[in-house]
Design an enzyme around this catalytic site. Structure first.
Site, PDB file in Angstrom:
ATOM      1  N   HIS A 305       1.149  -0.744   0.088  1.00  0.00           N
ATOM      2  CA  HIS A 305      -0.259   0.191   0.054  1.00  0.00           C
ATOM      3  C   HIS A 305       0.896   0.909  -0.156  1.00  0.00           C
ATOM      4  O   HIS A 305       2.114   1.548   0.539  1.00  0.00           O
ATOM      5  CB  HIS A 305      -0.498  -0.452   1.498  1.00  0.00           C
ATOM      6  N   ASP A 362      -7.946  -5.337  -0.142  1.00  0.00           N
ATOM      7  CA  ASP A 362      -8.154  -6.292  -1.169  1.00  0.00           C
ATOM      8  C   ASP A 362      -8.113  -8.155  -0.640  1.00  0.00           C
ATOM      9  O   ASP A 362      -8.623  -8.612  -2.005  1.00  0.00           O
ATOM     10  CB  ASP A 362      -7.743  -5.952  -2.963  1.00  0.00           C
TER      11      ASP A 362
HETATM   12  C1  SDX Z   1      -6.602  -0.166  -2.913  1.00  0.00           C
HETATM   13  O1  SDX Z   1      -4.174   4.535  -1.534  1.00  0.00           O
HETATM   14  C2  SDX Z   1      -5.425   4.022  -1.285  1.00  0.00           C
HETATM   15  O2  SDX Z   1      -6.034   4.549  -0.238  1.00  0.00           O
HETATM   16  C3  SDX Z   1      -6.062   2.740  -1.741  1.00  0.00           C
HETATM   17  C4  SDX Z   1      -7.099   2.398  -1.407  1.00  0.00           C
HETATM   18  C5  SDX Z   1      -8.257   2.583  -1.000  1.00  0.00           C
HETATM   19  O3  SDX Z   1      -9.096   2.632  -0.416  1.00  0.00           O
HETATM   20  O4  SDX Z   1      -8.764   3.595  -1.903  1.00  0.00           O
HETATM   21  O5  SDX Z   1      -6.816   1.662  -0.417  1.00  0.00           O
HETATM   22  C6  SDX Z   1      -7.516   0.070  -2.283  1.00  0.00           C
HETATM   23  O6  SDX Z   1      -6.180   0.359  -3.810  1.00  0.00           O
HETATM   24  C7  SDX Z   1      -5.490  -0.800  -1.515  1.00  0.00           C
HETATM   25  C8  SDX Z   1      -4.671  -0.951  -3.092  1.00  0.00           C
HETATM   26  C9  SDX Z   1      -4.398  -2.519  -3.659  1.00  0.00           C
HETATM   27  N1  SDX Z   1      -3.789  -2.728  -5.379  1.00  0.00           N
HETATM   28  C10 SDX Z   1      -2.652  -3.929  -4.364  1.00  0.00           C
HETATM   29  O7  SDX Z   1      -3.027  -4.932  -3.759  1.00  0.00           O
HETATM   30  C11 SDX Z   1      -1.650  -4.064  -5.615  1.00  0.00           C
HETATM   31  C12 SDX Z   1      -0.719  -4.936  -5.690  1.00  0.00           C
HETATM   32  N2  SDX Z   1      -0.040  -3.478  -4.895  1.00  0.00           N
HETATM   33  C13 SDX Z   1       0.778  -3.010  -5.248  1.00  0.00           C
HETATM   34  O8  SDX Z   1       0.726  -3.100  -7.157  1.00  0.00           O
HETATM   35  C14 SDX Z   1       1.795  -1.426  -4.274  1.00  0.00           C
HETATM   36  O9  SDX Z   1       2.109  -2.493  -3.215  1.00  0.00           O
HETATM   37  C15 SDX Z   1       0.815  -0.679  -4.781  1.00  0.00           C
HETATM   38  C16 SDX Z   1       0.029   0.334  -6.359  1.00  0.00           C
HETATM   39  C17 SDX Z   1      -0.351  -0.604  -3.851  1.00  0.00           C
HETATM   40  C18 SDX Z   1       1.212   0.855  -4.275  1.00  0.00           C
HETATM   41  O10 SDX Z   1       2.515   0.946  -4.824  1.00  0.00           O
HETATM   42  P1  SDX Z   1       3.641   1.899  -3.677  1.00  0.00           P
HETATM   43  O11 SDX Z   1       3.102   2.726  -3.513  1.00  0.00           O
HETATM   44  O12 SDX Z   1       3.376   3.111  -5.464  1.00  0.00           O
HETATM   45  O13 SDX Z   1       4.170   0.998  -4.054  1.00  0.00           O
HETATM   46  P2  SDX Z   1       6.589   0.889  -5.517  1.00  0.00           P
HETATM   47  O14 SDX Z   1       4.852   0.112  -6.316  1.00  0.00           O
HETATM   48  O15 SDX Z   1       6.772   1.719  -5.018  1.00  0.00           O
HETATM   49  O16 SDX Z   1       6.229  -0.672  -4.041  1.00  0.00           O
HETATM   50  C19 SDX Z   1       7.881   0.179  -3.258  1.00  0.00           C
HETATM   51  C20 SDX Z   1       8.369  -1.260  -3.286  1.00  0.00           C
HETATM   52  C21 SDX Z   1       8.424  -1.827  -4.771  1.00  0.00           C
HETATM   53  O17 SDX Z   1      10.059  -2.374  -5.122  1.00  0.00           O
HETATM   54  P3  SDX Z   1      11.321  -2.221  -4.951  1.00  0.00           P
HETATM   55  O18 SDX Z   1      10.524  -1.060  -6.292  1.00  0.00           O
HETATM   56  O19 SDX Z   1      10.989  -0.380  -4.035  1.00  0.00           O
HETATM   57  O20 SDX Z   1      12.193  -3.096  -5.407  1.00  0.00           O
HETATM   58  O21 SDX Z   1       7.531  -2.610  -2.737  1.00  0.00           O
HETATM   59  C22 SDX Z   1       7.814  -3.686  -3.901  1.00  0.00           C
HETATM   60  C23 SDX Z   1       7.610  -2.275  -5.142  1.00  0.00           C
HETATM   61  O22 SDX Z   1       8.089  -3.790  -6.564  1.00  0.00           O
HETATM   62  N3  SDX Z   1       5.911  -4.059  -4.235  1.00  0.00           N
HETATM   63  C24 SDX Z   1       5.547  -4.877  -4.171  1.00  0.00           C
HETATM   64  C25 SDX Z   1       4.250  -5.502  -4.519  1.00  0.00           C
HETATM   65  N4  SDX Z   1       3.988  -4.463  -3.869  1.00  0.00           N
HETATM   66  C26 SDX Z   1       4.923  -3.076  -3.703  1.00  0.00           C
HETATM   67  N5  SDX Z   1       6.060  -6.539  -4.420  1.00  0.00           N
HETATM   68  C27 SDX Z   1       5.660  -7.545  -4.179  1.00  0.00           C
HETATM   69  N6  SDX Z   1       4.135  -7.721  -4.454  1.00  0.00           N
HETATM   70  C28 SDX Z   1       3.637  -6.421  -3.862  1.00  0.00           C
HETATM   71  N7  SDX Z   1       2.144  -6.126  -3.889  1.00  0.00           N
END
Ligand code: SDX
Length: 427
Positions: A305, A362
């Protein structure tokens, strides 16, 4: 008050005031920054940028705290109702019994759709994704409710807000019915908001539908958990659309479109599909390895998140609700065990620990919704249904904010500098 309250940030010769909210990080007011420095700030994804002032919802990502108008989500989920939380988000205070009864009565009197809108569904293929239908039908509401599109009129804004909250369950249920070739059911206002939705979704004209109280309670709690979440991507979309003066129906349709993405509200559908692909716990290590592999686009859906760097408090309630629904329906789903095991393994893995990746709202919701009988394609529709009250509350707050202006971000331009056109014959 934090230790930066009242300070200023000095950049070059200019001082920029630091402002404090009631809780949470202070902000540096940089509204004059470009005029005084000739520079833009750069923050793609808005990781360090406050887009507005809001009194609706507060999240402390490090502590895993979520408050709606100051009330913790855990208390609201356990003790309140979606209608009461909707009133709280819209009005700022918990209602008296009389205020709540009047609000519920008002909402129930807007549950029906203009009859011609039912024809609108017939333009879609039966196998259209219900989110495509939601985008289309909600946007089309502005073609039917002209008496609540004048955003300068607080009365019209209130009616549009009530219409959207009231009609989303009807629109969502009709999208589901259309996809399975069953007739639409009209709302039955003798039922609760959530009971009405369950009947319109799973009832048929051929027989009486009995609302299961335990499922009604669980569904209502799931709506509470999805109601609002400060300036997430879809809420920011609604605010940006609203900042141009677009009508409320168009703004909410824009929010629905944004929510659909798998990185946002579409993650509940993607998370259950991922659990189905994993299948049994013995396959988990393979998927954990893929999630950690920089060369593999696969991510653990329902994990991570932007704000929560601790357990999403909504996921805690959601996990508890799984067991309640399983007991109420006397069902078991091996995917729940797979989900529990996946969480356990991920949360003990250094990659997830270092990056502070925890289950979010989720991760478990799909297991519950599937047990209740929804197909995965309806999961994000349910998220949109519940988030509508947050979207309209945020939209109203923005429209009423004297400081609000049309949103118009700038950019760091890295394209070609000016050059002369070359006629085709000379290329
Ligand atoms: C919702 O914003 C809100 O409040 C949203 C929400 C709401 O109520 O409105 O809470 C609802 O959207 C919840 C999130 C649902 N999405 C997912 O579950 C999809 C999987 N999660 C990711 O795609 C990700 O965690 C996000 C999109 C939710 C957040 O992404 P960020 O904040 O941009 O973080 P990032 O992509 O920069 O990740 C940081 C690091 C990265 O690695 P590095 O580049 O630093 O090496 O963490 C890794 C990412 O690759 N990472 C993951 C991961 N999520 C982040 N690696 C593996 N699996 C994951 N799920």
């Amino acid at each position: 008050m934090s230790d930066t309250t009242g300070q200023t940030l000095k950049i070059g010769e200019k001082d920029y005031p630091v402002r404090s909210g009631s809780v949470g990080p202070d902000v540096v007011d940089i509204r004059k920054f470009y005029a005084q420095s000739g520079m833009f700030t750069y923050d793609p994804g808005f990781t360090s940028t406050a887009s507005c002032e809001s009194a609706l919802t507060y999240i402390d990502g490090d502590e895993g705290v979520l408050l709606h108008r100051g009330y913790p989500i855990g208390q609201l989920a356990e003790q309140s109702s979606f209608m009461e939380v909707s009133y709280l988000l819209l009005n700022g205070e918990l209602p008296s019994k009389d205020e709540l009864d009047k609000f519920i009565y008002t909402i129930s009197r807007h549950t029906m759709l203009h009859e011609q809108l039912a024809q609108f569904y017939r333009g879609f293929r039966r196998d259209a994704h219900p989110m495509a239908v939601m985008c289309g039908v909600v946007g089309a509401l502005s073609a039917f409710y002209h008496d609540s599109t004048d955003i300068a009129d607080p009365h019209q804004r209130m009616i549009a807000s009530h219409r959207l909250i009231a009609k989303m369950p009807t629109i969502a249920a009709m999208a589901y019915k259309y996809s399975i070739g069953q007739p639409f059911l009209y709302p039955d206002n003798s039922l609760s908001y959530t009971g009405n939705f369950l009947r319109m979704t799973f009832g048929v004209p051929a027989e009486q539908y009995e609302v299961n109280p335990a499922v009604e309670r669980a569904m209502d709690r799931i709506f509470i958990l999805h109601a609002d979440h400060e300036q997430n991507a879809s809420t920011s979309t609604v605010r940006l659309a609203g900042s141009s003066g677009a009508n409320p129906f168009a703004c909410i349709a824009a929010g629905i479109a944004c929510l659909w993405g798998p990185a946002h509200g579409g993650a509940n559908e993607a998370a259950l599909n991922m659990l189905r692909e994993i299948g049994t716990p013995d396959k988990i290590p393979e998927y954990i390895a893929r999630a950690k592999d920089k060369n593999d686009p696969f991510r653990l859906m329902g994990f991570g998140h932007r704000v929560y760097k601790n357990y999403d408090p909504r996921a805690t309630v959601m996990q508890k609700t799984v067991r309640e629904v399983f007991d109420a329906l006397n069902v078991q789903d091996p995917l729940f065990e797979t989900a529990l095991r996946l969480e356990e393994i991920a949360l003990s893995d250094d990659y997830f620990i270092e990056k502070k990746l925890f289950p979010n709202v989720d991760f478990y919701s799909g297991v519950i919704l599937s047990a209740i009988g929804f197909p995965t394609t309806m999961f994000t529709v349910l998220f949109a249904l519940a988030r509508t009250v947050g979207w309209v509350a945020q939209w109203n707050e923005m429209i009423s904010d004297p400081e609000q202006k049309i949103g118009r971000p700038r950019q760091l331009y890295t394209g070609p500098t000016q050059r002369d056109y070359v006629p085709l014959g000379q290329r």
